[in-house]
Scaffold this active site. Sequence first.
Site, short mmCIF file in Angstrom:
data_model
loop_
_atom_site.label_atom_id
_atom_site.label_comp_id
_atom_site.label_asym_id
_atom_site.label_seq_id
_atom_site.Cartn_x
_atom_site.Cartn_y
_atom_site.Cartn_z
N CYS A 271 -6.84 5.05 -47.28
CA CYS A 271 -7.59 5.54 -46.04
C CYS A 271 -6.56 5.57 -45.13
CB CYS A 271 -8.91 4.56 -45.57
SG CYS A 271 -9.85 4.07 -47.26
N CYS B 48 -4.88 8.60 -43.11
CA CYS B 48 -5.39 9.63 -42.40
C CYS B 48 -5.90 8.93 -40.99
CB CYS B 48 -6.62 10.40 -42.98
SG CYS B 48 -6.04 11.62 -44.13
N MET C 174 -13.61 15.28 -45.07
CA MET C 174 -13.48 13.88 -45.64
C MET C 174 -13.95 14.39 -47.40
SD MET C 174 -13.71 10.59 -46.11
CE MET C 174 -14.59 9.38 -46.90
N HIS D 104 2.85 15.93 -37.98
CA HIS D 104 2.74 15.44 -39.40
C HIS D 104 4.08 15.92 -40.11
CE1 HIS D 104 0.74 13.89 -42.72
NE2 HIS D 104 1.03 14.86 -43.43
N HIS E 117 -0.58 22.59 -42.74
CA HIS E 117 0.02 21.61 -43.70
C HIS E 117 1.23 22.39 -44.36
CE1 HIS E 117 1.06 18.68 -46.68
NE2 HIS E 117 0.30 17.82 -46.05
FE1 DHE Z 1 2.53 13.53 -47.91
C1 DHE Z 1 5.69 15.33 -46.98
C2 DHE Z 1 2.48 12.03 -44.81
C3 DHE Z 1 -0.57 12.47 -48.56
C4 DHE Z 1 3.04 14.51 -50.93
N1 DHE Z 1 3.85 13.51 -46.41
C5 DHE Z 1 5.11 14.21 -46.04
C6 DHE Z 1 5.32 14.13 -44.53
C7 DHE Z 1 4.57 13.04 -44.11
C8 DHE Z 1 3.56 12.75 -44.87
C9 DHE Z 1 4.82 12.55 -42.86
C10 DHE Z 1 6.88 14.58 -44.01
C11 DHE Z 1 7.97 13.94 -44.48
C12 DHE Z 1 9.29 14.22 -44.05
O1 DHE Z 1 9.56 15.52 -44.12
O2 DHE Z 1 10.19 13.67 -43.30
N2 DHE Z 1 1.10 12.39 -46.90
C13 DHE Z 1 1.49 11.84 -45.60
C14 DHE Z 1 0.11 11.52 -45.22
O3 DHE Z 1 -0.08 10.72 -44.17
C15 DHE Z 1 -1.02 11.36 -46.02
C16 DHE Z 1 -1.96 12.81 -45.52
C17 DHE Z 1 -1.92 10.45 -46.43
C18 DHE Z 1 -1.27 9.20 -47.06
O4 DHE Z 1 -1.90 8.49 -47.33
O5 DHE Z 1 -0.13 9.43 -47.31
C19 DHE Z 1 -0.24 12.36 -47.05
N3 DHE Z 1 1.22 13.53 -49.46
C20 DHE Z 1 0.11 13.05 -49.52
C21 DHE Z 1 -0.61 13.24 -50.74
O6 DHE Z 1 -1.54 12.96 -51.17
C22 DHE Z 1 0.62 13.99 -51.57
C23 DHE Z 1 0.10 15.26 -51.97
C24 DHE Z 1 0.90 13.22 -52.84
C25 DHE Z 1 1.79 12.00 -52.66
O7 DHE Z 1 2.68 11.98 -53.44
O8 DHE Z 1 1.03 11.07 -52.08
C26 DHE Z 1 1.70 14.11 -50.69
N4 DHE Z 1 4.01 14.79 -48.73
C27 DHE Z 1 4.06 15.00 -50.20
C28 DHE Z 1 5.16 15.63 -50.46
C29 DHE Z 1 5.97 15.89 -49.27
C30 DHE Z 1 5.36 14.99 -48.26
C31 DHE Z 1 5.37 16.23 -51.72
C32 DHE Z 1 7.27 16.59 -49.10
C33 DHE Z 1 7.23 18.21 -49.06
C34 DHE Z 1 8.27 18.61 -48.90
O9 DHE Z 1 8.53 19.77 -49.34
O10 DHE Z 1 9.29 18.14 -48.12
#
Ligand code: DHE
Length: 564
Positions: free
Chosen positions: A51, A54, A105, A341, A383
């Site tokens: 949780c 978000c 949600m 983000h 996103h």
């Molecule tokens: Fe991410 C990038 C935050 C959920 C996979 N994710 C990012 C970035 C942030 C972020 C701030 C950018 C980083 C950077 O470039 O410096 N992500 C968050 C959250 O806050 C969120 C919504 C909820 C959480 O609790 O984390 C979240 N993210 C997810 C997932 O559920 C994903 C699909 C699977 C996982 O591994 O948790 C996921 N996020 C990714 C990936 C990137 C990413 C694969 C990098 C993408 C890229 O091409 O650079």
Amino acid sequence: MQNKGWIGKTLALAVLPLALGSAWAETAPQTAPQLTAAEMEQGKLIYFERCAGCHGVLRKGATGKNLEPNWAKTLADGTHTEGGTLKLGTERLEKIIAYGTEGGMVNYDDILTKDEINLMARYIQNEPPIPPEFSLKDMKDSWKLLVPVDQRPTKQMNKVNLKNVFAITLRDAGKLALVDGDTHEIWKILDTGYAVHISRLSASGRYVYTVGRDGLTTIIDMFYEEPTTVATVRLGSDARSVDTSKFKGYEDKYLIGGTYWPPQYSIMDGLTLEPIKVVSTRGQTVDGDYHPEPRVASIVASMQKPEWVVNVKETGQILLVDYTDLKNLKTTTIESAKFLHDGGWDASGRYFMVAANASNKVAAVDTKTGKLAALVDTAKIPHPGRGANFVHPDFGPVWATGHLGDAVVSLISTASDDAKYAKYKANNWKVVQELKMPGAGNLFVKTHPKSKNFWADAPMNPERELAESVFVFDRNDLSKAPVRIDVAKDSGLPEGKAIRRAVQPEYNEAGDEVWISLWGGKTDQSAIVIYDDKTLKLKKVITDPAIVTPTGKFNVFNTMHDVY
Ligand code: DHE
């Protein structure tokens, strides 16, 4: 270390955004339900895992709604409004958690048990526990230099084509797979922090840096016969981003990491991870309100100056942190929009495009002038991942983002110093086209300079057939509907009970293959499914049992050179 035991261990669960939406009904106020000490601990852990991303640790809301027991605010027009989880009560909260809402949600009835849902409904009616701070001393205490720089190989000791290696997050296993992109063989699986969020490359291409959701950061040296972790450090208790210094003369001198909790960024030595400095991001939002938890979202190293671009989620402030003199740190603060983000560079490498997701905007930062170039309105909850760049036949250079909350990909015209694109200037920083997706729930888009295809996923769509597929647009004719590729079917794996999400297309170095993660539950067999980009035919499925919950994939060359 202060925060030891705050969350001692992690649940083996896939985290999905918990974004409370429109179903914000009123019931009579009540006192918070009592929880036993064991229930509090379990609630704390589930909240962190599912949780906090978000809603925030202090539950003040970001992409998700405010989840404080009671809240009240006065709007700009003077109207007073109030709400809170206590007003909703256990029964209503159970329904929202179990079935989700139209506001974004997701439903948790297939992820959490009935008892866990009941526990969380009661837990969030209590005041949020505040995790401990994490100081420079805490970082230093956690720092492990496993191999000093002078004891590392002086040349590459293996024959692997390092530029085509893929660093793949094995989310719930707390591991990273390094896969040889030429042979499609797993080269090595290494222990990392829990749920590595991103991997980034050193300017040299030799080191892979990872950052786990639990704040553990590692540096992996690919010059050894087998990749080896040479140092680790903890940044805090909840982290998402990391990057090195990349400007000429500073290559890999420093590493910066951003944390969600505590809300701060940390600067370390780039080769040893020795902690140097911690800087808090607490402060005022772009509206002038104080925020106690402004989390650090994406970070990138500027290509124009010795600076990092640090995007602070809740305040909407974009920091340009000059790393030439860490003792006398100079920071430019650029006002944009709240809930920053993820994001990526435009094709010229001058503008950083970052989603202000819950504001439905993308900010374009001009890293040459150090100013905001534009705030672009998009569809609901952009996103981009890092987005995707290409030259549109009618509109010139564009950068693309998909949306979690809308079934479109937006193409934004980006400025260029190249005279041949001068005729497109009037369109710069406007959405010039929206590509129709079959549904919302997109997380990542990708293309490649050598390709004519544009790939988009839809892993957060509630429909199985969309979430398990990816969609390929023809860049030569963007009016055509995208081709749907059923990744789950192509994997040849038997249909699972839970949805296996097809997530994050990533090109190989040559730009002729696209790799997709098929992200199942921790006990399901997941896969990496590889397609020929030209023919869209299946090329290879990697279903080694070690491939547990794969999510992000980072091709070394494309990540080093921001090819997307
Ligand atoms: Fe991410 C990038 C935050 C959920 C996979 N994710 C990012 C970035 C942030 C972020 C701030 C950018 C980083 C950077 O470039 O410096 N992500 C968050 C959250 O806050 C969120 C919504 C909820 C959480 O609790 O984390 C979240 N993210 C997810 C997932 O559920 C994903 C699909 C699977 C996982 O591994 O948790 C996921 N996020 C990714 C990936 C990137 C990413 C694969 C990098 C993408 C890229 O091409 O650079």
